[in-house]
Enzyme design. Structure first.
Site, mmCIF file in Angstrom:
data_model
loop_
_atom_site.group_PDB
_atom_site.id
_atom_site.type_symbol
_atom_site.label_atom_id
_atom_site.label_comp_id
_atom_site.label_asym_id
_atom_site.label_seq_id
_atom_site.Cartn_x
_atom_site.Cartn_y
_atom_site.Cartn_z
ATOM 1 N N CYS A 39 83.455 73.892 36.798
ATOM 2 C CA CYS A 39 84.732 73.819 37.517
ATOM 3 C C CYS A 39 85.612 72.691 37.004
ATOM 4 O O CYS A 39 86.753 72.544 37.435
ATOM 5 C CB CYS A 39 84.482 73.689 39.011
ATOM 6 S SG CYS A 39 83.476 75.049 39.628
ATOM 7 N N HIS B 239 91.059 78.208 44.066
ATOM 8 C CA HIS B 239 90.226 77.546 43.058
ATOM 9 C C HIS B 239 89.790 78.528 41.964
ATOM 10 O O HIS B 239 88.633 78.913 41.882
ATOM 11 C CB HIS B 239 89.006 76.919 43.759
ATOM 12 C CG HIS B 239 88.095 76.145 42.868
ATOM 13 N ND1 HIS B 239 88.519 75.505 41.715
ATOM 14 C CD2 HIS B 239 86.757 75.885 42.957
ATOM 15 C CE1 HIS B 239 87.477 74.912 41.150
ATOM 16 N NE2 HIS B 239 86.402 75.131 41.862
#
Lengths: 100, 379
Positions: free
Chosen positions: B83, B328
């Site tokens: 991420c 996200h």
């Protein structure tokens, strides 16, 4: 993707971790699992500190709700991790059960 | 040598079923070039931040893939760090400029996640963890849940205080036209949402999202330039079991301290921050690890509104809505954070403009803290 070679190579690591006692440092209950674990959910995942000081992340099995507690004593055991894929090799790994 | 962000754009974040990765890339990079006031021919290299294109989409070789789509016959790279892929791509782009190899480069952060079912996305995301964690059937909500439980135990942090992070970030997202969510939340709604990995509930978790963000970086200053005063990466063990500390992320602490030193600032100087709130507990950890609050005191401060737009007198955190509210798309997040800071520092953030935004910080985390990337931007 499972690999029989990788499973074979990891055997000795798994064997070295069996039968060790330790205490639960933290835990959760996984209710939305990865694809290979859908038939097992919900299940507890625990972070355990073994007596040697080594820590492991694994599932807790054969447990009651009261066993999900800080400092609960556990022992590591061998269990099936998930389903075999098309190669047919059953993946085994380390889980923990409460020590009573 | 100073490095500047000269163009910065994000696409809409959300469930973009009708949009392909190619069109997300083209839309964001073309807009960023326009924002920077340059032609695509002036771009000398392309850095792509992405995590899951191989595991979910079956497409690797993303540097060439997107270079083709953008009509750029230039060196092109995929940078992967879970991420933190977007932040890592930025760091590599900054380094390429500092080396003198290039004068102007493009950075694209991009992820397409909602084409796939949640179990497959959860499996793919676990590629960021350790083999042991995968064998345990752990998930990222599960790993952060274990960190949350320890933080609760050590500091008396409450689940309501964690919920306050999601409430704040949804408020900020409601002011951001590109955010995935525009609905306000209450603490009660978060507390009443279904459990994902106890003690974390659905509304403690950032969503699965599609989206892209692009920036044009250059060693040449231009109109609307914002300076990157520091770009720092730190790493730690992949798995939680190998960590020394479990109520703090050492990688964040290391990256932040070095970044403050390079930029010549202190944590107290930061007026606006985009931090990695993949789960509500992660924002609490970030506030403490970045040095904004003493350990054990961030959750209370967040609950009091000390990091909320219009209330905070020191630092507004996640004005974009953060990962929770804005969405996200994992490879895009680290780039989007910098885009938000550029808008804040330029004074063009509209309804979510932070007063006196002169110094901004972005904080992008890979896995459960194995990678941390901190950027500091100055007006």
């Amino acid at each position: 993707m499972q690999s029989p070679v990788k499973i074979w190579r990891n055997q000795k690591n798994i064997a070295n971790l069996v039968g060790k006692t330790g205490k639960i440092l933290s835990w959760t209950i996984v209710r939305v699992p990865p694809g290979d674990f859908t038939d097992q959910a919900p299940y507890p995942v625990v972070l355990v500190e073994l007596e040697s000081g080594k820590r492991v992340t694994c599932q807790l099995v054969d447990y009651e709700e009261s066993n999900l507690a800080f400092g609960q004593s556990v022992v590591t055991i061998i269990r099936r991790v998930t389903h075999p894929d098309s190669d047919g090799v059953i993946p085994y790994g380390i889980k923990a059960k409460p020590l009573v | 040598m100073k490095i500047y962000v000269n163009g910065a754009v994000t696409t809409q974040f959300g469930e973009l079923w009708g949009v392909s990765p190619r069109s997300l890339a083209r839309g964001s990079v073309e807009s960023a070039l326009k924002d920077a006031g340059i032609e695509s021919g002036q771009v000398e290299a392309l850095f792509v931040g992405n995590m899951l294109s191989g595991m979910l989409g079956g497409q690797e070789h993303l540097g060439a893939f997107f270079a083709e789509e953008l009509g750029l016959s230039v060196p092109a790279f995929k940078v992967e760090g879970a991420c933190a892929s977007g932040g890592l791509a930025l760091h590599n782009a900054v380094n390429s400029l500092l080396s003198g190899q290039y004068a102007t480069v493009a950075v694209l952060g991009i992820e397409k996640m909602t084409d796939h079912k949640p179990e497959d996305v959860a499996t793919a995301l676990m590629g960021a963890g350790s083999e042991e964690e995968r064998s345990a059937g752990a998930t990222f909500p599960g790993l952060y849940a274990m960190l949350a439980r320890m933080h609760i135990q050590e500091f008396g942090t409450t689940e309501e205080q964690l919920a306050a992070v999601a409430v704040k970030n949804h408020y900020h997202a409601s002011l951001n036209p590109n955010a995935q969510f525009h609905n306000l939340l209450t603490v009660e709604q978060v507390m009443g949402s279904s459990k994902v990995a106890d003690p974390l509930k659905l509304l403690d978790c950032s969503p699965i999202s599609d989206g892209a963000a692009a920036v044009i970086l250059s060693s040449k200053k231009a109109k609307g330039s914002v300076e990157i005063a520091a770009s720092v990466v730190a790493t730690d063990s992949l798995g939680l079991a190998q960590r020394t500390h479990l109520t703090q992320l050492t990688s964040t602490q290391k990256a932040a301290q070095k970044a403050y030193h390079i930029a010549g600032i202190r944590a107290d100087d930061v007026r606006v921050a985009e931090v990695h709130d993949c789960f509500t507990i992660a924002e609490v950890l970030a506030m403490e690890d970045l040095g904004f609050f003493p350990r054990g005191e961030a959750a209370v401060a967040i609950e009091k509104g000390e990091t909320r737009l219009g209330v905070s007198t020191r630092v507004v955190v996640n004005p974009s809505g953060g990962l929770k509210g804005c969405g996200h798309p994992v490879g895009a997040t680290g780039v989007k954070q910098v885009v938000e800071l550029v808008e804040q520092l330029r004074g063009s953030a509209g309804k979510r403009q932070v007063d006196n935004a002169t110094i901004g910080l972005s904080h992008n985390v890979g896995g459960s803290g194995a990678t941390a990337v901190v950027h500091i931007l100055k007006k």
